[in-house]
Design an enzyme around this catalytic site. Structure first.
Site, mmCIF file in Angstrom:
data_model
loop_
_atom_site.group_PDB
_atom_site.id
_atom_site.type_symbol
_atom_site.label_atom_id
_atom_site.label_comp_id
_atom_site.label_asym_id
_atom_site.label_seq_id
_atom_site.Cartn_x
_atom_site.Cartn_y
_atom_site.Cartn_z
ATOM 1 N N LYS A 1 0.852 -1.184 0.000
ATOM 2 C CA LYS A 1 0.000 0.000 0.000
ATOM 3 C C LYS A 1 0.888 1.233 0.000
ATOM 4 O O LYS A 1 1.545 1.533 0.979
ATOM 5 C CB LYS A 1 -0.917 0.047 1.229
ATOM 6 C CG LYS A 1 -1.985 1.122 1.055
ATOM 7 C CD LYS A 1 -2.565 1.653 2.339
ATOM 8 C CE LYS A 1 -1.755 2.730 2.981
ATOM 9 N NZ LYS A 1 -1.603 3.988 2.220
ATOM 10 N N GLN B 1 1.339 19.000 6.376
ATOM 11 C CA GLN B 1 2.746 19.190 6.743
ATOM 12 C C GLN B 1 3.045 20.666 6.981
ATOM 13 O O GLN B 1 3.823 21.011 7.867
ATOM 14 C CB GLN B 1 3.669 18.621 5.658
ATOM 15 C CG GLN B 1 3.534 17.128 5.447
ATOM 16 C CD GLN B 1 3.813 16.324 6.708
ATOM 17 O OE1 GLN B 1 3.006 15.478 7.103
ATOM 18 N NE2 GLN B 1 4.925 16.576 7.351
ATOM 19 N N CYS C 1 13.299 11.087 7.373
ATOM 20 C CA CYS C 1 13.345 10.641 8.773
ATOM 21 C C CYS C 1 14.747 10.855 9.331
ATOM 22 O O CYS C 1 14.927 10.912 10.540
ATOM 23 C CB CYS C 1 12.881 9.196 8.921
ATOM 24 S SG CYS C 1 13.539 8.111 7.689
ATOM 25 N N GLU D 1 9.531 15.546 16.452
ATOM 26 C CA GLU D 1 9.813 15.584 15.012
ATOM 27 C C GLU D 1 8.891 16.592 14.317
ATOM 28 O O GLU D 1 7.692 16.623 14.578
ATOM 29 C CB GLU D 1 9.579 14.185 14.415
ATOM 30 C CG GLU D 1 10.002 14.097 12.959
ATOM 31 C CD GLU D 1 9.911 12.672 12.420
ATOM 32 O OE1 GLU D 1 8.891 12.006 12.659
ATOM 33 O OE2 GLU D 1 10.872 12.243 11.750
ATOM 34 N N VAL E 1 1.602 6.109 14.056
ATOM 35 C CA VAL E 1 0.959 5.030 13.293
ATOM 36 C C VAL E 1 1.718 3.719 13.500
ATOM 37 O O VAL E 1 1.111 2.649 13.643
ATOM 38 C CB VAL E 1 0.865 5.404 11.792
ATOM 39 C CG1 VAL E 1 0.377 4.215 10.974
ATOM 40 C CG2 VAL E 1 -0.078 6.592 11.596
ATOM 41 N N GLY E 2 3.033 3.794 13.572
ATOM 42 C CA GLY E 2 3.838 2.588 13.789
ATOM 43 C C GLY E 2 3.475 1.891 15.090
ATOM 44 O O GLY E 2 3.447 0.660 15.164
ATOM 45 N N GLY F 1 6.990 4.965 8.486
ATOM 46 C CA GLY F 1 6.106 6.118 8.643
ATOM 47 C C GLY F 1 6.277 6.711 10.030
ATOM 48 O O GLY F 1 7.348 6.586 10.643
ATOM 49 N N SER F 2 5.225 7.316 10.524
ATOM 50 C CA SER F 2 5.324 8.025 11.799
ATOM 51 C C SER F 2 5.320 7.049 12.984
ATOM 52 O O SER F 2 4.787 5.939 12.888
ATOM 53 C CB SER F 2 4.131 8.982 11.929
ATOM 54 O OG SER F 2 2.931 8.239 11.933
ATOM 55 N N GLU G 1 9.935 1.232 10.875
ATOM 56 C CA GLU G 1 10.982 2.241 10.689
ATOM 57 C C GLU G 1 10.287 3.583 10.779
ATOM 58 O O GLU G 1 9.445 3.892 9.943
ATOM 59 C CB GLU G 1 11.678 2.018 9.331
ATOM 60 C CG GLU G 1 13.073 2.592 9.293
ATOM 61 C CD GLU G 1 13.090 4.097 9.253
ATOM 62 O OE1 GLU G 1 13.490 4.727 10.254
ATOM 63 O OE2 GLU G 1 12.689 4.658 8.229
HETATM 64 P P1 ADP Z 1 3.547 10.248 7.265
HETATM 65 O O1 ADP Z 1 3.720 11.219 8.346
HETATM 66 O O2 ADP Z 1 4.792 9.891 6.542
HETATM 67 O O3 ADP Z 1 2.364 10.483 6.377
HETATM 68 P P2 ADP Z 1 2.044 8.097 8.427
HETATM 69 O O4 ADP Z 1 2.535 7.224 9.513
HETATM 70 O O5 ADP Z 1 0.864 8.936 8.663
HETATM 71 O O6 ADP Z 1 3.313 8.923 8.058
HETATM 72 O O7 ADP Z 1 1.775 7.253 7.106
HETATM 73 C C1 ADP Z 1 2.670 6.284 6.639
HETATM 74 C C2 ADP Z 1 1.865 5.205 5.939
HETATM 75 O O8 ADP Z 1 1.017 4.574 6.885
HETATM 76 C C3 ADP Z 1 0.958 5.709 4.823
HETATM 77 O O9 ADP Z 1 0.958 4.781 3.758
HETATM 78 C C4 ADP Z 1 -0.392 5.755 5.506
HETATM 79 O O10 ADP Z 1 -1.473 5.626 4.612
HETATM 80 C C5 ADP Z 1 -0.308 4.547 6.406
HETATM 81 N N1 ADP Z 1 -1.238 4.572 7.550
HETATM 82 C C6 ADP Z 1 -1.712 5.639 8.221
HETATM 83 N N2 ADP Z 1 -2.542 5.254 9.202
HETATM 84 C C7 ADP Z 1 -2.606 3.900 9.167
HETATM 85 C C8 ADP Z 1 -3.302 2.897 9.930
HETATM 86 N N3 ADP Z 1 -4.087 3.214 10.937
HETATM 87 N N4 ADP Z 1 -3.106 1.598 9.596
HETATM 88 C C9 ADP Z 1 -2.292 1.250 8.584
HETATM 89 N N5 ADP Z 1 -1.629 2.144 7.829
HETATM 90 C C10 ADP Z 1 -1.765 3.460 8.114
#
Ligand code: ADP
Length: 496
Positions: free
Chosen positions: A176, A332, A285, A386, A233-234, A229-230, A251
């Site tokens: 995705k 952002q 990052c 961050e 969410v991680g 990602g963040s 990561e």
């Molecule tokens: P960024 O700040 O880089 O946008 P995010 O952590 O928001 O970081 O997003 C990174 C990825 O995680 C994107 O592909 C986003 O669609 C996906 N994402 C965001 N929320 C969820 C979730 N609850 N479950 C799974 N994937 C998610």
């Protein structure tokens, strides 16, 4: 003008989302430039993609690894041929300047060649058995269907770090892409298909995190999750995956410090600071987001950095001479704006920038002025959280030991850097900086694909991309081979 319509890739077929919903991919430098519409997927699309990947796994896992690697090698060659086109499209969808998007495609090429070599390694071990006429070994097995969730800041490099080692190891994938940058994943995957990856081995479901990402994490047939990602969410993904006993590679964020000592080559440190803080508009990052300055050089360095930051050319990354592109979207910009206000409220001083650029020629995009914040103390939020934008905080210190302590005082631990010509300090910093990556006399950015990439503390959960990714995308199997023609009981028949 009708926009190009992209589809999901499921079992080798390009399909719309089951719901028929789509979203637009918009150029952050020019909102009138629409790159195309993409399917907004949900759990139903994810289920189809996972089923296709599961079916393909039955045959892909049996393709000899050197053959799988040859496909990756060909993909590397094709990416090199397509580099310019893909870089231009990436600048349009993500914003960073052309030199950097060329670098992003190059990183995928490097990764292809690096991982292709792995096809003839994937080494296991042999070891003596404690019993006579018995042979023991460990072999690497593919995991199965791997779910991948990618961010927008390295739209081709990061998917390549995930897909290539997973594929060479014999896994099948559902990816995705980030909702801001799906096209670069499509370009990468189309290239892999052109290179010979069979139907179903890679599947794409585009869409938003909660609708398309979360069902991928939850799906029982997805055997491992790789996420970049963040940290917010991680943390959710890590907990959901762990609840289902799925290996998960996370990561995440950083608050990366560059330490500039009194004996540093100041011009070199200045160039490094500009590149580390404002390259990719600060949206890495590994971006340099704290510069720790020795008191004796702080005034001179600050004055030069502010002058150079203020002179950076901000604009559309496709144009000649532009050094800093837009931020990827208005969220952002809101974050950068919020952190400038927080810093000011806590007593820091905005030395240059500090605001969104909204007048012509910036009115059609999401631009933020390169920002340097002075008088920052280590406890302020701007020193600890961050931002992921072109915003850098300056912190002064008196001793090397104090600098290391400040660098380590945060919740993140991705990248760090020391500018000094003192070899003893350099080695001490290599040992004592709590981070997955340490640079000496180079900024906090610039990872190469064949080294381990990842961090400690809230940056990661111990897995590594680059050198180390194969450990995530394979599982060890121990094999005992008894050729004695007798029942031999370990720990019993051979014990005194
Ligand atoms: P960024 O700040 O880089 O946008 P995010 O952590 O928001 O970081 O997003 C990174 C990825 O995680 C994107 O592909 C986003 O669609 C996906 N994402 C965001 N929320 C969820 C979730 N609850 N479950 C799974 N994937 C998610």
């Amino acid at each position: 003008m009708a926009h190009k319509q992209y589809q999901n890739l499921i079992g080798g077929q390009w399909l719309p989302s089951v719901s028929g919903k789509t979203f637009q991919n918009i150029n952050p430098a020019d909102h009138s430039d629409i790159l195309g519409t993409f399917p907004s997927s949900n759990a139903e699309d994810v289920a189809l993609a996972v089923a296709a990947a599961k079916k393909a796994f039955a045959t892909w896992r049996l393709v000899p690894a050197p053959k799988r690697a040859e496909i990756l090698y060909r993909a590397g060659q094709l990416l090199a041929e397509r580099k310019e086109q893909f870089a231009r499209e990436m600048t349009r969808e993500m914003g960073k300047v052309l030199a950097e998007t060329r670098g992003d495609v190059q990183e995928a090429i490097d990764e292809a060649y690096y991982v292709a070599g792995e096809g003839r390694r994937l080494f296991g071990q042999t070891t003596p058995s404690e019993l006579a006429n018995k042979f023991a070994m460990s072999v690497r097995m593919p995991v199965g269907v791997v779910g991948m969730i990618a961010p927008w800041n390295f739209p081709m490099a990061i998917p390549s770090w995930k897909l290539f080692p997973a594929l060479v190891s014999g896994n099948t994938c559902v990816i995705k892409p980030a909702e801001d940058t799906p096209l670069s994943t499509y370009n990468l995957v189309q290239t892999l298909i052109d290179a010979g990856v069979p139907a179903g081995v890679i599947n794409i479901v585009s869409g938003f995190g909660p609708e398309a990402g979360a069902p991928l994490v939850e799906h029982p047939d997805v055997r491992a999750i790789s996420f970049t990602g963040s940290s917010a969410v991680g943390s959710i993904i890590g907990q959901r995956a762990s609840a289902n006993f799925k290996p998960v590679s996370l990561e995440m964020g950083g608050k990366n410090a560059m330490i500039v000592m009194d004996d540093a080559n100041l011009e070199l440190a200045l160039e490094g600071a500009l590149w580390g803080a404002f390259g990719t508009t600060g949206q890495r990052c590994t971006a340099t987001s704290r510069i720790l300055l020795h008191k004796s050089i702080a005034a001179e360095f600050t004055q030069k950095l502010v002058a150079r930051a203020a002179a950076l050319k901000v604009g559309n990354g496709l144009e000649e001479g532009i050094e800093v592109g837009p931020q990827v979207n208005s969220d952002q910009i809101a974050t950068s704006t919020k952190y400038v206000a927080i810093a000011e409220a806590e007593g820091a001083k905005i030395l240059t920038g500090g605001k969104a650029l909204t007048e012509a020629p910036y009115a059609n995009g999401t631009f933020f002025a390169p920002t340097v914040i002075g008088s920052v103390t280590p406890s302020m939020r701007i020193a600890r959280e961050e931002v992921f934008g072109p915003v850098v905080a300056l912190i002064e210190f008196n001793t090397f030991e104090e600098a290391i302590e400040i660098a380590n005082s945060i919740d993140y631990g991705l990248s760090t850097s020391l500018y000094s010509r003192d070899v003893n300090r350099a080695f001490t910093a290599m040992r004592d900086l709590e981070a997955g990556i340490t640079y000496i006399n180079a900024p906090t950015i610039g990872a190469e694909v064949h080294l381990p990439f990842g961090g400690v503390k809230q940056t990661g959960n111990g897995h590594r991309e680059g050198n180390g990714a194969i450990d995530f995308y394979t599982i060890w199997k121990a094999v005992y081979f008894d050729y004695s023609d007798t029942l031999q009981r370990a720990q019993i028949d051979n014990a005194e």
